[in-house]
Write an enzyme that holds these catalytic residues in place. Structure first.
Site, short mmCIF file in Angstrom:
data_model
loop_
_atom_site.label_atom_id
_atom_site.label_comp_id
_atom_site.label_asym_id
_atom_site.label_seq_id
_atom_site.Cartn_x
_atom_site.Cartn_y
_atom_site.Cartn_z
N GLY A 16 17.78 -88.15 -24.47
CA GLY A 16 19.20 -88.19 -24.09
C GLY A 16 20.10 -87.76 -25.24
N LYS A 17 19.61 -86.79 -26.03
CA LYS A 17 20.42 -86.29 -27.15
C LYS A 17 21.70 -85.64 -26.65
CE LYS A 17 17.54 -83.98 -29.47
NZ LYS A 17 17.13 -82.64 -29.81
N LYS A 189 8.08 -98.23 -36.46
CA LYS A 189 7.29 -97.24 -37.23
C LYS A 189 7.58 -95.79 -36.85
CE LYS A 189 4.09 -98.38 -39.66
NZ LYS A 189 4.30 -98.95 -40.98
N PRO A 190 7.60 -95.46 -35.53
CA PRO A 190 7.89 -94.05 -35.20
C PRO A 190 9.24 -93.58 -35.76
CG PRO A 190 7.11 -95.23 -33.26
CD PRO A 190 7.34 -96.26 -34.33
N ASP A 240 19.42 -98.55 -22.84
CA ASP A 240 19.53 -97.95 -21.50
C ASP A 240 20.69 -98.62 -20.77
OD1 ASP A 240 17.26 -96.64 -22.21
OD2 ASP A 240 15.91 -97.73 -20.87
N CYS A 382 26.34 -70.81 -2.84
CA CYS A 382 25.66 -69.58 -3.24
C CYS A 382 24.60 -69.17 -2.21
CB CYS A 382 25.09 -69.73 -4.65
SG CYS A 382 24.96 -68.14 -5.48
N HIS A 508 29.84 -71.42 -7.62
CA HIS A 508 29.22 -72.73 -7.93
C HIS A 508 30.29 -73.74 -8.36
CE1 HIS A 508 24.95 -71.49 -7.83
NE2 HIS A 508 25.44 -70.31 -8.16
N GLU A 510 30.05 -76.78 -8.50
CA GLU A 510 29.45 -77.93 -9.20
C GLU A 510 29.58 -77.83 -10.72
OE1 GLU A 510 27.78 -75.53 -7.67
OE2 GLU A 510 25.77 -75.20 -8.47
N1 GLN Z 1 19.67 -65.31 -4.60
C1 GLN Z 1 21.04 -65.18 -4.26
C2 GLN Z 1 21.73 -64.06 -4.98
O1 GLN Z 1 21.29 -63.65 -6.03
C3 GLN Z 1 21.79 -66.48 -4.51
C4 GLN Z 1 21.88 -66.85 -5.95
C5 GLN Z 1 22.20 -68.30 -6.17
O2 GLN Z 1 22.08 -69.12 -5.26
N2 GLN Z 1 22.58 -68.66 -7.38
O3 GLN Z 1 22.73 -63.57 -4.51
#
Ligand code: GLN
Length: 544
Positions: A16-17, A189-190, A240, A382, A508, A510
């Site tokens: 978890g660095k 020790k580690p 943790d 995507c 994306h 996310e």
């Molecule tokens: N394989 C697809 C493309 O290249 C979707 C890529 C992805 O989902 N990142 O367009």
């Protein structure tokens, strides 16, 4: 003048660095400092873009279009550090540059060697990793002390510190205190041995962060201090955390990591570090009022890290709605030879993430069809957006043999087709359409409601695109193009407007969600899934 904190790891990998580094950045930012973060990776790949998600987890994409290690995702989610291609260097990128210079004759006849040529190039990367005006740059060294391949990086940071005033650099070493069940004790020790490895090459850690499952006793602290030559107050426990990784900054603050760093680097002290927003986040995370279950239908389902940013984004949005999001991870391939409705039964929403190649596409399409016909909130990202388009073309618009030319090169109706600019590309690394592009949000669409803005910037990583030849036909059939990259008239988002949430995006989202600022698309997807769950629960209780 930027000050540098070098973070190394010992004993084992996966300690978890990345999260510790990101958490430290939060604590320093809370003290009013401007922080940069950088990762130095000892592998030979020039960047992680060519690595399989099965092996290395997701490939994260930065705003400036760099294909990065997923640790850069942690950095961006936790902190406000500006993250881009300057935030990462690998053995591969360092050697490429040195070899380029050698071929160009830039070394003027010298014998080119690890010391000083490779180490000089690493030091240059460290300097440029500290974004303009950063007070502090935290540099995480990948790998574990004692690895052959990380040696040049450790040598470079040793030199870097030597060449600067004492209070301009420091070393933080992360180690493990393993717990032996049989004897019921944790072992030091580690830790002693991995610090020994660092000292052999001239690095004396200033602070030790000790990962452990049980609290560290005072006796252990003083033993570690004595054997590792680190002051007791600089031996910090990192236990943790029970609820979420976003508790780590709070825990490290409690155990004094930021104070230790402030002392070493002689940073200005502040009266009070206000962590109330993080505290509030963790409290909400730990006390959800609702629970929903989202199906994630993907190709790399076995490894949680392969869709790391997606799971994180769903959890961020869930917390904003006081909702715990459970994931039903479904291998897309499995939806070919089983009853799809059985696999997706009881689900509150379906998310189809990105992916590449044939395997899993038909299963994703089956999941999308089920979700569309059953009015389930549906989110395609995507490859997922491409699956939504193919499904709609085949089953609603009547284009029976619709497909993507990624999977069927000779397909008669490629509703998803290779982008013109990709036609002559043969190299795999760094050649997709990468990074942030402007997307105009079409008015009066769901997307417009969701963003409440008419222009957004989102990150991409793909070679194929929505084929405009079929745009009119698909729009007439009810699949609305709701986001457009105007410069090239590229469809970036599609939706079915009569569903509560049925959205596919070529980009994306996310990569831009943060725990304290969930992405609007995830926020609305989770909200729609929660509505579905609450409505079906109240329908059930009426029936009862
Ligand atoms: N394989 C697809 C493309 O290249 C979707 C890529 C992805 O989902 N990142 O367009």
């Amino acid at each position: 003048m930027t000050k540098f904190i070098f973070v190394t790891g010992g004993v084992v990998s996966s300690l978890g660095k990345g999260i510790t580094t990101a958490a430290l950045a939060v604590l320093l930012e809370k003290r009013g400092l401007k922080v940069a973060i950088q990762k130095l990776d000892p592998y030979i790949n020039v960047d992680p873009g060519t690595m399989s998600p099965f092996e290395h987890g997701e490939v994260y994409v930065t705003e400036d279009g760099y294909e990065a290690d997923l640790d850069l995702g942690h950095y961006e989610r936790f902190s406000n550090a500006p993250i881009g291609r300057h935030s990462n260097a690998t053995t591969g990128s360092i050697y490429s540059e040195v070899i380029r210079k050698e071929r160009a004759g830039e070394y003027l006849g010298q014998t080119v060697q690890v010391i000083p040529h490779i180490t000089n190039e690493i030091k240059k990367a460290i300097t440029s990793g500290a974004a303009e005006g950063a007070d502090i740059s935290i540099v995480e060294i990948g790998g574990t002390a004692g690895d052959i391949e990380s040696l040049p990086f450790l040598e470079a940071i040793r030199q870097y510190a030597l060449e600067r005033p004492k209070t301009q650099t420091m070393f933080v070493h992360l180690t493990l205190l393993p717990y032996l069940k049989a004897s019921g004790e944790m072992k030091t020790k580690p830790t002693q041995q991995s610090v020994g490895k660092l000292r052999e090459i001239g690095i004396q850690p200033d602070v030790l962060v000790c990962r452990c499952e049980h609290p560290m006793t005072e006796g252990m602290r003083s033993k570690i201090s004595l054997f590792c030559n680190v002051r007791e107050s600089d031996v910090i426990q990192e236990i943790d955390v029970p609820t979420t990784i976003y508790e780590v900054p709070l825990d490290l603050q409690k155990h004094g990591l930021d104070s230790a760093v402030v002392n070493h680097l002689e940073l200005p002290s502040v009266a009070k570090v206000d962590m109330s927003d993080w505290q509030d986040l963790v409290t909400r995370w730990a006390n959800p009022k609702h629970e929903i279950e989202i199906a994630v239908v993907g190709k790399y389902i076995e490894l949680h890290d392969a869709y790391k940013s997606i799971y994180e984004s769903l959890a961020h949005a869930g917390t904003a709605h006081n909702t715990k999001v459970h994931f039903r991870k479904i291998a897309a391939e499995s939806l070919l030879d089983c009853e799809v409705s059985e696999s997706l039964k009881g689900i509150n929403g379906v998310l189809v993430p990105g992916g590449f190649g044939e395997r899993g596409l038909e299963g994703k399409i089956n999941a999308v069809q089920w979700a569309r016909e059953n009015n389930s909130p549906t989110f395609g990202i995507c490859f997922g957006m491409q699956a939504i388009t193919i499904e709609y073309a085949r089953n609603v618009a009547g284009i029976k043999d619709a497909n993507t030319s990624e999977v069927d090169e000779n397909c008669a109706n490629p509703v998803i087709d290779l982008m013109a600019e990709q036609e002559n590309v043969s190299d795999k690394g760094g050649t997709m359409r990468l990074g942030a592009y402007a997307c105009r949000v079409v008015p009066n669409t769901r997307l417009a409601d969701i963003y409440d803005r008419d222009m957004v910037f989102e990150r991409h990583r793909h070679r194929w695109e929505f084929n405009n030849t079929y745009r009119e036909q698909l729009e007439k059939a009810g699949l609305t193009a709701s986001g457009i990259f105007e410069k090239r008239d590229l469809v970036e988002a599609v939706e079915i407007s009569d569903h509560d949430f049925f959205v596919g995006v070529q980009y994306h989202p996310e990569f831009k969600s943060k725990p304290l600022a969930p992405h609007p698309l995830f926020d609305h997807f989770v909200a729609a899934s929660l509505r579905l769950m609450l409505n079906s629960n109240s329908a059930q209780s009426v029936e009862a």
